[in-house]
Design an enzyme around this catalytic site. Structure first.
Site, PDB file in Angstrom:
ATOM      1  CD  GLU A 277     -41.313  21.597  41.440  1.00  0.00           C
ATOM      2  OE1 GLU A 277     -41.004  21.743  42.627  1.00  0.00           O
ATOM      3  OE2 GLU A 277     -41.898  20.556  40.706  1.00  0.00           O
ATOM      4  CB  CYS A 316     -42.995  21.621  45.244  1.00  0.00           C
ATOM      5  SG  CYS A 316     -43.875  21.298  43.546  1.00  0.00           S
TER       6      CYS A 316
END
Length: 706
Positions: A277, A316
């Protein structure tokens, strides 16, 4: 000076030498020798710049760490079923939940406010609770997961196949980012542990001491089996050199680091499973109906500011691009500025009233400022905020400039040119967002997609058609889409909050990986294998009875009816076959009248005959199910406590007046409950007629005393 003490349980003032954050490997705490410690990486308090600790793995035998996980960790976890592991996750969650205040103290040194720390710490503990619950509800009390139905591969049914999941035989190496040292660790640990795979966690250096404090508590709890969790505090060095196809690497961090990891020979050629990720230019799209004054506009502004300031924008999942109707750009800019001025108090998170803390490090601050400057050079304009050093609230409640703190004011950029490359490719990983205008729905979809793949997007509209167009247009470019309107604005968990129930990850720039998503993430740590053989062999491997496998039929004079057997004496394949019972027209008519189900197929001969599926009047399916229960049930009080449902019901062959039915009931699956005095038994029910044609198939679910 404040340092991390050897107890890892308190923060205490000391004048002693600064410690090295220890690693936890092979059931003991490890630190480098004095010579290696001298060259360790320093870790600072994000708000004050004070030296907290040092980090180094110089001299740590990483090959031995991997081997310990593959041997001791695999062996100990292999002794437990899914349900037993799930209960340990629940127990661990309860243990950590009672010690949150200790972890908050560590977290505040990273620049995190109380709310930031709750997102990280409470969120991570919540993941443990969730997987502890879902593991018991959705997985068998076994070590093998069956994936899908049996596929018959021969005419006589003697050869069949299906798919199963078994745990991978290696370790799960989890490399985490600096922004969520607790959530990032626990959201990876929980599914790996539930799958039965040992974890080696490698937190990011700037905040790894927080993860180490939590690991210390986990070790003290003595809940997890030996080898289930090891901690590497510092550089991973040659860790990947010791991995092979048995292992999995789960990475969260920058795209550039992910590229380096992917290029490692053991990942590129050696078959190490790799999921990541990475960077994500997430978007929030304001629908054309969501004008100023609507609940949707207000929810959009609230969400945008929250994502800019929570964790100082170091998420994020933060909103990097606010995509709004061109005519609403100025309204959005004004509303953001107003909300920031009213709600955001920047400063040391330990000071009362502070709502936004520092970035994690001075290095991170420099990177974010450089990224913003690049965006300004590319045509972005400061719509709100400044790159100057801000005045902040210190821990004593006064106001002053803290030169050594990693503070940055929230920044909102506007773009005259929505096509500028930098707004769609450059991520400033801090309290920074951009607002860009779109002309129509298609334009909004196109702009969102220019992010190159993202973790999450929000669609803020109260128009169902606009929501449909936007979501279907952007879904393939995102791992998650939040639809926000007046109906869920208060109850929504928010744009930037990954939930353990739902997939976290995204395509393209976001890394192409996938975490969480409930039991999906457990299966990521398992191998799906196609198995072939006779029904008896499939039953032996899976612990689930398969059609065609042997049955142990009850004979009234020799054996006990299965309903008279307790869970510890009941066996897979135990079965009972009833006598035939004839169905009459009077039975069908009486059932229709008593239930009110007078559908023509049960009451009108002419109409029923005209239906291509029926020979004439036929019995109700639920009449047949009721009779089947009467045919197989053993009525006296006993081990069977309750029938709590049916699954997989299918009606195959209609039953007309004059036909007869019988039921064959077979123990299909037995699931003991670890914490209760009963378990669940699934029975394969096969309803056939006088010609042995299948009338109906289904599973009967019962609760049975142990």
């Amino acid at each position: 000076m404040t340092t991390i003490t050897s107890s890892f349980g308190d923060i205490q003032p000391t004048v002693d030498a600064v410690e090295t954050v220890p690693s936890y490997v092979q059931e003991s705490w490890w630190t480098p020798d004095a010579a290696a410690a001298e060259s360790a990486v320093p870790v600072m308090d994000a708000s004050t710049g004070e030296l907290l600790a040092k980090v180094s793995t110089e001299g740590l035998d990483l090959a031995a760490v991997v081997d310990y996980g593959r041997t001791t960790g695999q062996e100990e976890l292999g002794k437990l079923t899914f349900h037993q592991r799930a209960l340990k996750l629940k127990e661990l969650a309860q243990y950590l939940n009672e010690r949150r205040e200790q972890f908050y103290a560590f977290s505040s040194q990273t620049g995190a406010t109380r709310i930031d720390s709750m997102v990280d710490i409470d969120g991570g503990i919540g993941v443990l609770f969730t997987f502890g619950s879902k593991g018991r509800r959705e997985l068998p009390n076994a070590q093998v997961v069956v994936d899908g139905p049996m596929e018959v591969l021969s005419k006589d049914g003697s050869f069949a196949g299906e798919h199963i999941y078994t745990r991978i035989p290696g370790v799960a190496v989890q490399i985490n980012a600096f922004n969520f040292p607790v959530w990032g660790m626990l959201e990876k640990l929980a599914p790996a542990f539930l799958a039965g795979v040992p974890t080696i966690v490698k937190p990011a250096t700037p905040t790894g001491y927080v993860a180490a404090a939590v690991v210390k508590a986990i070790v003290q709890s003595n809940i997890l089996p030996k080898g289930a969790l090891q901690l590497i505090s510092g550089s991973a060095r040659d860790l990947l050199d010791h991995l092979d196809y048995r292992d999995l690497v789960s990475f969260t961090g920058s795209a550039s680091t992910a590229v380096k990891l992917k290029s490692h020979v053991n990942i590129g050629e050696g078959g190490v499973r790799f999921t990541c990720e990475t960077d994500s230019l997430n978007a929030a799209i304001l629908g054309p109906d969501a004008v100023k004054g609507t609940p949707e506009f207000d929810a959009f502004i609230k969400s945008l500011v929250a994502e800019m300031t929570t964790k100082a924008g170091q998420k994020c999942t933060a909103i990097r691009r606010a995509i709004v109707p061109q005519e609403l750009v100025s309204d959005v800019v004004d509303a953001v500025g107003e909300r920031v001025r009213e709600r955001v108090v920047l400063g040391d998170p330990r000071a009362e009233g502070v709502t936004m803390g520092a970035l994690a490090s001075l290095e991170q601050l420099a990177d974010v400022r450089a990224a913003v400057q690049s965006m300004l050079d590319a045509g972005g304009e400061l719509a709100y905020g400044t790159l100057d050093s801000p005045k902040v609230t210190n821990r004593d409640g006064g106001v002053g400039v803290v030169e050594d703190g990693a503070f940055m004011s929230p920044v909102l950029l506007s773009w005259a040119d929505a096509e500028a490359e930098e707004v769609h490719s450059l991520e400033a990983f801090g309290p920074v967002s951009s607002v860009i205008g779109y002309s129509d729905i298609d334009d909004a979809v196109r702009l969102a997609a220019r992010g190159g793949g993202s973790l999450v997007a929000s669609v803020c509209t109260n128009d169902p058609e606009v929501a449909r167009q936007l979501v279907t247009g952007i879904a393939a470019h995102h791992g998650r889409v939040l639809m926000l309107n007046r109906e869920d604005a208060r109850s929504s968990t928010g744009h930037g909050s990954p939930l353990p129930h739902l997939v976290h990850g995204g395509p393209g720039r976001a890394g192409g990986g996938e975490e969480l998503g409930g039991i999906r993430s457990v299966l990521h740590h398992m191998q799906r294998t196609a198995i072939q053989g006779s029904p008896n062999m499939l039953t032996a491997v899976t612990g689930v009875w398969h059609a065609g496998a042997d049955r142990n039929f009850t004979l009234e004079t020799e054996q006990t009816h299965p309903f008279r057997k307790s869970l510890d004496t009941l066996r897979i394949g135990d079965a009972v076959r009833s006598e035939l019972r004839q169905v009459t027209l009077e039975d069908i008519t009486a059932f229709a009248n008593s239930t009110g189900d007078t559908f023509y197929a049960h009451t009108n001969q002419e109409a029923a005959e005209a239906n291509p599926f029926f020979p004439g009047i036929v019995a109700h399916g639920y009449l047949l199910l009721s009779w089947a229960a009467g045919l197989f049930v053993e009525p006296a009080p006993g081990p069977v406590l309750a029938n709590y449902g049916l699954e997989n019901l299918r009606f195959i062959t209609p039953v007309a007046a004059g036909d007869s039915i019988r039921v064959t009931l077979t123990v299909k699956k037995i699931t003991p409950r670890e914490t209760d005095e009963y378990g669940e038994v699934a029975w394969d029910a096969l309803l056939t007629n006088q010609n042995d044609e299948i009338v109906a198939t289904y599973d009967v679910l019962t609760l049975v005393e142990k």
